[in-house]
Design a protein around this motif. Structure first.
Motif, PDB file in Angstrom:
ATOM      1  N   GLY A   1       0.806  -1.212   0.000  1.00 13.91           N
ATOM      2  CA  GLY A   1       0.000   0.000   0.000  1.00 13.91           C
ATOM      3  C   GLY A   1       0.842   1.266   0.000  1.00 13.91           C
ATOM      4  O   GLY A   1       2.045   1.238   0.233  1.00 13.91           O
ATOM      5  N   ASN A   2       0.168   2.372  -0.273  1.00 17.64           N
ATOM      6  CA  ASN A   2       0.759   3.704  -0.305  1.00 17.64           C
ATOM      7  C   ASN A   2       1.824   3.833  -1.393  1.00 17.64           C
ATOM      8  O   ASN A   2       2.826   4.533  -1.211  1.00 17.64           O
ATOM      9  CB  ASN A   2       1.331   4.097   1.062  1.00 17.64           C
ATOM     10  CG  ASN A   2       1.498   5.595   1.180  1.00 17.64           C
ATOM     11  OD1 ASN A   2       0.714   6.359   0.643  1.00 17.64           O
ATOM     12  ND2 ASN A   2       2.529   6.015   1.879  1.00 17.64           N
ATOM     13  N   ILE A   3       1.620   3.153  -2.529  1.00 22.34           N
ATOM     14  CA  ILE A   3       2.573   3.289  -3.625  1.00 22.34           C
ATOM     15  C   ILE A   3       2.205   4.521  -4.446  1.00 22.34           C
ATOM     16  O   ILE A   3       1.048   4.936  -4.507  1.00 22.34           O
ATOM     17  CB  ILE A   3       2.616   2.030  -4.524  1.00 22.34           C
ATOM     18  CG1 ILE A   3       1.261   1.730  -5.162  1.00 22.34           C
ATOM     19  CG2 ILE A   3       3.137   0.840  -3.757  1.00 22.34           C
ATOM     20  CD1 ILE A   3       1.287   0.600  -6.159  1.00 22.34           C
TER      21      ILE A   3
ATOM     22  N   VAL B   1       6.778  -3.414 -12.921  1.00 21.42           N
ATOM     23  CA  VAL B   1       8.184  -3.800 -13.057  1.00 21.42           C
ATOM     24  C   VAL B   1       8.985  -3.342 -11.840  1.00 21.42           C
ATOM     25  O   VAL B   1       9.823  -4.079 -11.323  1.00 21.42           O
ATOM     26  CB  VAL B   1       8.779  -3.223 -14.367  1.00 21.42           C
ATOM     27  CG1 VAL B   1      10.270  -3.475 -14.449  1.00 21.42           C
ATOM     28  CG2 VAL B   1       8.065  -3.796 -15.574  1.00 21.42           C
ATOM     29  N   GLU B   2       8.717  -2.138 -11.361  1.00 21.01           N
ATOM     30  CA  GLU B   2       9.414  -1.641 -10.176  1.00 21.01           C
ATOM     31  C   GLU B   2       9.060  -2.468  -8.939  1.00 21.01           C
ATOM     32  O   GLU B   2       9.928  -2.763  -8.117  1.00 21.01           O
ATOM     33  CB  GLU B   2       9.078  -0.171  -9.934  1.00 21.01           C
ATOM     34  CG  GLU B   2       9.683   0.760 -10.970  1.00 21.01           C
ATOM     35  CD  GLU B   2       9.204   2.191 -10.827  1.00 21.01           C
ATOM     36  OE1 GLU B   2      10.058   3.082 -10.783  1.00 21.01           O
ATOM     37  OE2 GLU B   2       7.976   2.384 -10.752  1.00 21.01           O
TER      38      GLU B   2
ATOM     39  N   ILE C   1       1.886  -9.989  -9.976  1.00 19.88           N
ATOM     40  CA  ILE C   1       1.763  -8.659  -9.395  1.00 19.88           C
ATOM     41  C   ILE C   1       0.518  -8.035 -10.016  1.00 19.88           C
ATOM     42  O   ILE C   1       0.343  -8.065 -11.230  1.00 19.88           O
ATOM     43  CB  ILE C   1       2.995  -7.797  -9.689  1.00 19.88           C
ATOM     44  CG1 ILE C   1       4.215  -8.405  -9.028  1.00 19.88           C
ATOM     45  CG2 ILE C   1       2.777  -6.369  -9.202  1.00 19.88           C
ATOM     46  CD1 ILE C   1       5.508  -7.742  -9.403  1.00 19.88           C
ATOM     47  N   ASN C   2      -0.341  -7.490  -9.158  1.00 21.06           N
ATOM     48  CA  ASN C   2      -1.567  -6.873  -9.640  1.00 21.06           C
ATOM     49  C   ASN C   2      -1.695  -5.482  -9.024  1.00 21.06           C
ATOM     50  O   ASN C   2      -2.000  -5.349  -7.849  1.00 21.06           O
ATOM     51  CB  ASN C   2      -2.770  -7.751  -9.264  1.00 21.06           C
ATOM     52  CG  ASN C   2      -4.059  -7.215  -9.807  1.00 21.06           C
ATOM     53  OD1 ASN C   2      -4.080  -6.329 -10.643  1.00 21.06           O
ATOM     54  ND2 ASN C   2      -5.157  -7.758  -9.325  1.00 21.06           N
ATOM     55  N   VAL C   3      -1.422  -4.462  -9.838  1.00 18.47           N
ATOM     56  CA  VAL C   3      -1.577  -3.081  -9.384  1.00 18.47           C
ATOM     57  C   VAL C   3      -3.017  -2.669  -9.656  1.00 18.47           C
ATOM     58  O   VAL C   3      -3.540  -2.895 -10.753  1.00 18.47           O
ATOM     59  CB  VAL C   3      -0.603  -2.135 -10.118  1.00 18.47           C
ATOM     60  CG1 VAL C   3      -0.826  -0.694  -9.695  1.00 18.47           C
ATOM     61  CG2 VAL C   3       0.837  -2.534  -9.854  1.00 18.47           C
TER      62      VAL C   3
ATOM     63  N   ASN D   1       7.609  -0.225   5.351  1.00 20.11           N
ATOM     64  CA  ASN D   1       8.094   1.118   5.695  1.00 20.11           C
ATOM     65  C   ASN D   1       9.337   1.551   4.914  1.00 20.11           C
ATOM     66  O   ASN D   1      10.033   2.462   5.330  1.00 20.11           O
ATOM     67  CB  ASN D   1       8.347   1.262   7.199  1.00 20.11           C
ATOM     68  CG  ASN D   1       7.066   1.222   7.984  1.00 20.11           C
ATOM     69  OD1 ASN D   1       6.056   1.785   7.564  1.00 20.11           O
ATOM     70  ND2 ASN D   1       7.086   0.542   9.113  1.00 20.11           N
ATOM     71  N   SER D   2       9.621   0.898   3.780  1.00 19.17           N
ATOM     72  CA  SER D   2      10.720   1.356   2.938  1.00 19.17           C
ATOM     73  C   SER D   2      10.208   2.430   1.982  1.00 19.17           C
ATOM     74  O   SER D   2       9.008   2.597   1.801  1.00 19.17           O
ATOM     75  CB  SER D   2      11.335   0.186   2.170  1.00 19.17           C
ATOM     76  OG  SER D   2      10.384  -0.396   1.304  1.00 19.17           O
ATOM     77  N   GLU D   3      11.113   3.158   1.367  1.00 18.73           N
ATOM     78  CA  GLU D   3      10.723   4.259   0.488  1.00 18.73           C
ATOM     79  C   GLU D   3      10.875   3.856  -0.974  1.00 18.73           C
ATOM     80  O   GLU D   3      11.919   3.355  -1.387  1.00 18.73           O
ATOM     81  CB  GLU D   3      11.576   5.494   0.778  1.00 18.73           C
ATOM     82  CG  GLU D   3      11.036   6.736   0.111  1.00 18.73           C
ATOM     83  CD  GLU D   3      11.719   7.993   0.596  1.00 18.73           C
ATOM     84  OE1 GLU D   3      12.104   8.794  -0.268  1.00 18.73           O
ATOM     85  OE2 GLU D   3      11.853   8.161   1.818  1.00 18.73           O
ATOM     86  N   VAL D   4       9.812   4.081  -1.752  1.00 21.60           N
ATOM     87  CA  VAL D   4       9.795   3.785  -3.178  1.00 21.60           C
ATOM     88  C   VAL D   4       9.149   4.967  -3.887  1.00 21.60           C
ATOM     89  O   VAL D   4       8.024   5.351  -3.559  1.00 21.60           O
ATOM     90  CB  VAL D   4       9.000   2.491  -3.477  1.00 21.60           C
ATOM     91  CG1 VAL D   4       8.938   2.227  -4.967  1.00 21.60           C
ATOM     92  CG2 VAL D   4       9.591   1.308  -2.736  1.00 21.60           C
TER      93      VAL D   4
END
Length: 102
Positions: free
Chosen positions: A6-8, A15-16, A30-32, A64-67
C-alpha cells in the motif's frame, strides 16, 4: 502467500514492484489496482509469492521502505470478506411497502 503493498505512488509500475520483491524469491504475479476511469494507480498492489518463508522475509524487509518518494506499507493480504448479496430479489418474503395487485 498473497501480499498487500500500500501507499505506492501512481508512478510506480509493476516492473518496479517486481524488482523490489525479486531478490526475496520467486514472484508469481503482481496486480496493481488502477482506477477504471482515469487509468491512474489507486495506490496499492497485490504480490503473490509461492514460498511463505520468502514472503515473510520480504514483508519484514520492505515494510516502511521508500519507493518513488513514498513510504510503502507491506503486509500479508487478508481474504476479501464475504458480503451479503444486495439486490431486491435476495430477501425472502414481500418487500417493505409491497402491495399485491388485485
Amino acid at each position: 502467500m498473497n501480499i498487500f503493498v500500500g501507499n505506492i505512488s501512481d508512478r510506480t509500475t509493476e516492473v518496479e514492484i517486481w524488482s523490489l520483491f525479486d531478490p526475496f524469491g520467486v514472484v508469481y504475479s503482481i496486480n496493481v489496482a488502477y482506477d477504471k476511469y482515469s487509468g491512474r494507480s489507486k495506490g496499492f498492489a497485490f504480490v503473490e509469492m509461492p514460498d511463505d518463508s520468502n514472503a515473510v522475509l520480504a514483508i519484514k524487509e520492505l515494510n516502511n521502505s521508500e519507493v518513488d518518494g513514498q513510504k510503502i506499507v507491506v503486509y500479508e493480504a487478508r481474504p476479501k470478506p464475504e458480503r451479503p448479496e444486495n439486490n431486491r430479489f435476495s430477501r425472502p418474503g414481500p418487500r417493505p411497502g409491497f402491495r399485491p395487485r388485485y
